[in-house]
Scaffold this motif. Structure first.
Motif, PDB file in Angstrom:
ATOM      1  N   GLY A  33      51.793  58.096  25.899  1.00  0.00           N
ATOM      2  CA  GLY A  33      53.040  58.318  25.427  1.00  0.00           C
ATOM      3  C   GLY A  33      53.735  59.697  25.691  1.00  0.00           C
ATOM      4  N   GLY A  34      54.709  59.815  24.729  1.00  0.00           N
ATOM      5  CA  GLY A  34      55.472  61.159  24.913  1.00  0.00           C
ATOM      6  C   GLY A  34      55.000  62.530  24.967  1.00  0.00           C
ATOM      7  N   LEU A  37      54.392  63.837  28.589  1.00  0.00           N
ATOM      8  CA  LEU A  37      55.662  64.646  29.153  1.00  0.00           C
ATOM      9  C   LEU A  37      55.822  66.038  28.509  1.00  0.00           C
ATOM     10  N   LEU A 203      62.348  51.506  26.635  1.00  0.00           N
ATOM     11  CA  LEU A 203      61.688  52.132  27.312  1.00  0.00           C
ATOM     12  C   LEU A 203      60.703  52.638  26.644  1.00  0.00           C
ATOM     13  N   GLY A 204      59.241  52.378  26.760  1.00  0.00           N
ATOM     14  CA  GLY A 204      58.166  53.208  25.867  1.00  0.00           C
ATOM     15  C   GLY A 204      56.956  52.247  25.931  1.00  0.00           C
ATOM     16  N   LEU A 229      60.810  49.002  30.625  1.00  0.00           N
ATOM     17  CA  LEU A 229      60.004  49.790  31.387  1.00  0.00           C
ATOM     18  C   LEU A 229      58.877  50.591  30.341  1.00  0.00           C
ATOM     19  N   GLY A 230      57.777  50.541  30.905  1.00  0.00           N
ATOM     20  CA  GLY A 230      56.868  51.271  30.101  1.00  0.00           C
ATOM     21  C   GLY A 230      55.345  50.352  30.207  1.00  0.00           C
ATOM     22  N   GLY A 254      57.521  47.462  35.002  1.00  0.00           N
ATOM     23  CA  GLY A 254      56.383  48.391  34.900  1.00  0.00           C
ATOM     24  C   GLY A 254      56.533  49.851  34.211  1.00  0.00           C
ATOM     25  N   PHE A 255      55.655  50.727  34.412  1.00  0.00           N
ATOM     26  CA  PHE A 255      55.509  52.102  34.035  1.00  0.00           C
ATOM     27  C   PHE A 255      55.832  52.671  35.110  1.00  0.00           C
ATOM     28  N   LEU A 256      57.116  53.269  35.169  1.00  0.00           N
ATOM     29  CA  LEU A 256      57.504  54.029  36.474  1.00  0.00           C
ATOM     30  C   LEU A 256      57.346  55.650  36.344  1.00  0.00           C
ATOM     31  N   MET A 261      62.042  56.100  37.283  1.00  0.00           N
ATOM     32  CA  MET A 261      62.387  55.698  35.785  1.00  0.00           C
ATOM     33  C   MET A 261      63.845  56.217  35.495  1.00  0.00           C
ATOM     34  N   GLU A 279      59.128  57.326  14.465  1.00  0.00           N
ATOM     35  CA  GLU A 279      58.913  57.953  15.582  1.00  0.00           C
ATOM     36  C   GLU A 279      59.101  59.333  15.247  1.00  0.00           C
ATOM     37  N   GLY A 282      60.808  60.945  20.223  1.00  0.00           N
ATOM     38  CA  GLY A 282      61.268  60.124  20.855  1.00  0.00           C
ATOM     39  C   GLY A 282      61.701  60.509  22.215  1.00  0.00           C
ATOM     40  N   VAL A 284      62.190  59.408  25.065  1.00  0.00           N
ATOM     41  CA  VAL A 284      62.863  58.639  26.010  1.00  0.00           C
ATOM     42  C   VAL A 284      64.187  58.854  25.460  1.00  0.00           C
TER      43      VAL A 284
HETATM   44  N1  UDP Z   1      57.748  56.634  30.510  1.00  0.00           N
HETATM   45  C1  UDP Z   1      57.717  56.670  31.726  1.00  0.00           C
HETATM   46  N2  UDP Z   1      57.950  55.931  32.682  1.00  0.00           N
HETATM   47  C2  UDP Z   1      58.266  54.603  32.030  1.00  0.00           C
HETATM   48  C3  UDP Z   1      58.239  54.361  30.656  1.00  0.00           C
HETATM   49  C4  UDP Z   1      57.947  55.471  29.748  1.00  0.00           C
HETATM   50  O1  UDP Z   1      57.620  57.806  32.048  1.00  0.00           O
HETATM   51  O2  UDP Z   1      58.394  53.798  32.848  1.00  0.00           O
HETATM   52  C5  UDP Z   1      57.256  57.928  29.735  1.00  0.00           C
HETATM   53  C6  UDP Z   1      58.855  58.654  28.845  1.00  0.00           C
HETATM   54  O3  UDP Z   1      59.155  59.439  29.866  1.00  0.00           O
HETATM   55  C7  UDP Z   1      58.261  59.130  27.604  1.00  0.00           C
HETATM   56  C8  UDP Z   1      56.914  58.469  27.221  1.00  0.00           C
HETATM   57  O4  UDP Z   1      56.659  57.474  28.287  1.00  0.00           O
HETATM   58  O5  UDP Z   1      57.856  60.450  27.798  1.00  0.00           O
HETATM   59  C9  UDP Z   1      57.181  57.747  25.882  1.00  0.00           C
HETATM   60  O6  UDP Z   1      57.156  58.603  24.986  1.00  0.00           O
HETATM   61  P1  UDP Z   1      58.191  58.617  23.683  1.00  0.00           P
HETATM   62  O7  UDP Z   1      58.140  59.846  23.029  1.00  0.00           O
HETATM   63  O8  UDP Z   1      59.560  58.023  23.687  1.00  0.00           O
HETATM   64  O9  UDP Z   1      57.228  57.563  22.588  1.00  0.00           O
HETATM   65  P2  UDP Z   1      55.731  57.521  22.491  1.00  0.00           P
HETATM   66  O10 UDP Z   1      54.944  56.726  23.528  1.00  0.00           O
HETATM   67  O11 UDP Z   1      55.077  58.846  22.228  1.00  0.00           O
HETATM   68  O12 UDP Z   1      55.551  56.915  20.975  1.00  0.00           O
END
Ligand code: UDP
Length: 368
Positions: A33-34, A37, A203-204, A229-230, A254-256, A261, A279, A282, A284
């Protein structure tokens, strides 16, 4: 809440840092997840500022321009899938245990270790290590065992508990020991798009705490196409949504990677955030704003601290699909330029770098 002091003018030599990644999956897969990043962005800005950053991560990890020490082993079960009273789970051949065994062996080569795992072991090991550990806590309170061990570290080593937001900190009894770091982006990777297409996006990670079904119900009612996406983290959950809404105008891409993305997100009229849980931040949300895409989110958790009502999106009563539908009808009132401007003024990589450097200084000063 530990108040970050204003940026110190005391010169400090760039530090040698060991980042220990999330143990739930390899970096670059989206399973983490996030926090994936966040780790990437912190590594990037600190490397640009002359720090030496090495990253310990499960085998298969990818991270641009970074030295990664790849560790074999079985990944951890994500904490958000567990009951509040769940005991600590460790598989045989645990990658988490091996990452921290490696960390123990090389610790004296580094000034500071930064833990990105929302897991019990790194907190438990902290007082046994000679090199100080900063913990980036990426989720709110989920289990009693985690609350207890983080509280113990917070009491022993003030300022070492980094969080994203006040709302996240408030889920813990030790909220006043938490150090708020927010988040930030390399804004040059996100292109502003002034003229979106007809779509909304979601997205997620596809997992129950994200309540994708509410977004799907809202687009079914409004007949607005939704791009999803995710990473699919819970396959049965995703199949159930498809069964429950067979005619919804949804498309799963899918996950891009970030480059593709952000192109999709920029072309959408709004991002829907429907999380059932608090959350922590977030990422996203700020990624969408960086593309000029407004955000419609439940008034809950990190997104409620980020979205400026009527300026960068709409905040909706939590768990109200009818609230989402009303907000979708008002989305064209939001100025997309203002969304990009908010990302630039509040969520630059440089601002994140300043806060993280200050956090490290506080931790190291407290140790002296
Ligand atoms: N994300 C991505 N490509 C996708 C979908 C999601 O890179 O197709 C990444 C998005 O950039 C973000 C993470 O997945 O960094 C989701 O993090 P978020 O903090 O929103 O939620 P978490 O998954 O940590 O609960």
């Amino acid at each position: 809440m530990v108040e970050p002091r204003s940026r110190s003018t005391t010169p400090t030599a760039p530090l040698k840092l060991l980042f220990v990644s999330t143990p739930v999956g390899p970096l670059g897969t989206g399973i983490g997840g996030g926090v994936e990043l966040t780790l990437q962005n912190m590594a990037q800005i600190l490397t640009e500022r002359g720090y030496q950053v090495h990253v310990v991560a499960p085998r298969g990890s990818t991270l641009p321009n970074a030295t990664i020490i790849q560790i074999d082993g079985i990944v951890q079960t994500p904490a958000q899938t567990q009951e509040r009273t769940a005991p600590i789970l460790m598989p045989p051949d645990s990658v988490l245990a091996r990452m921290w065994d490696y960390t123990r062996q090389v610790q004296t080569n580094y000034d500071l270790i930064v833990n990105f795992a929302y897991d019990w072991l790194p907190f438990y090991l902290t007082p046994f290590l000679r090199t100080p550990v900063a913990h980036m806590v990426s989720m709110g309170s989920l289990t009693d065992a985690m609350d207890q061990i983080i509280a113990e570290v917070a009491a022993q080593a003030p300022a070492t508990i980094g969080v994203y937001t006040q709302t996240q900190a408030a889920t813990f009894a030790f909220f006043d020991q938490c150090y708020p770091l927010g988040s930030g982006l390399d804004l040059s990777l996100y292109q502003f798009c002034e003229e979106p297409g007809p779509w909304l996006c979601w997205l997620g990670r596809i997992a129950p705490e994200k309540a994708l079904e509410d977004a799907v119900a809202a687009v079914q009612a409004t007949r607005t196409p939704l791009k999803i996406l995710g990473q699919i983290q819970d396959t049965a959950y995703w199949q159930q949504i498809q069964q429950d809404y067979p005619d919804a105008p949804i498309e799963y891409l899918g996950f891009l990677p970030t480059k593709q993305m952000q192109q999709v997100v920029g072309q959408c009229r709004a991002l829907l955030i429907t999380s059932r849980w608090v959350e922590a931040f977030g990422n996203v949300v700020i990624e969408a704003l960086a593309c000029g895409t407004p955000v419609i989110a439940y008034r809950r958790g990190g997104p409620a601290e980020i979205v400026r009502e009527g300026k960068s999106g709409w905040l909706v009563e939590p768990d109200s699909v009818s609230g989402l539908i009303t907000a979708i009808g008002s989305i064209d009132e939001i100025d997309r330029v203002a969304c990009r401007q908010q990302a630039e003024s509040e969520y630059s990589l440089s601002a994140l770098g300043d806060r993280v450097e200050q956090w490290f200084r506080e931790i190291l000063c407290t140790r002296l």
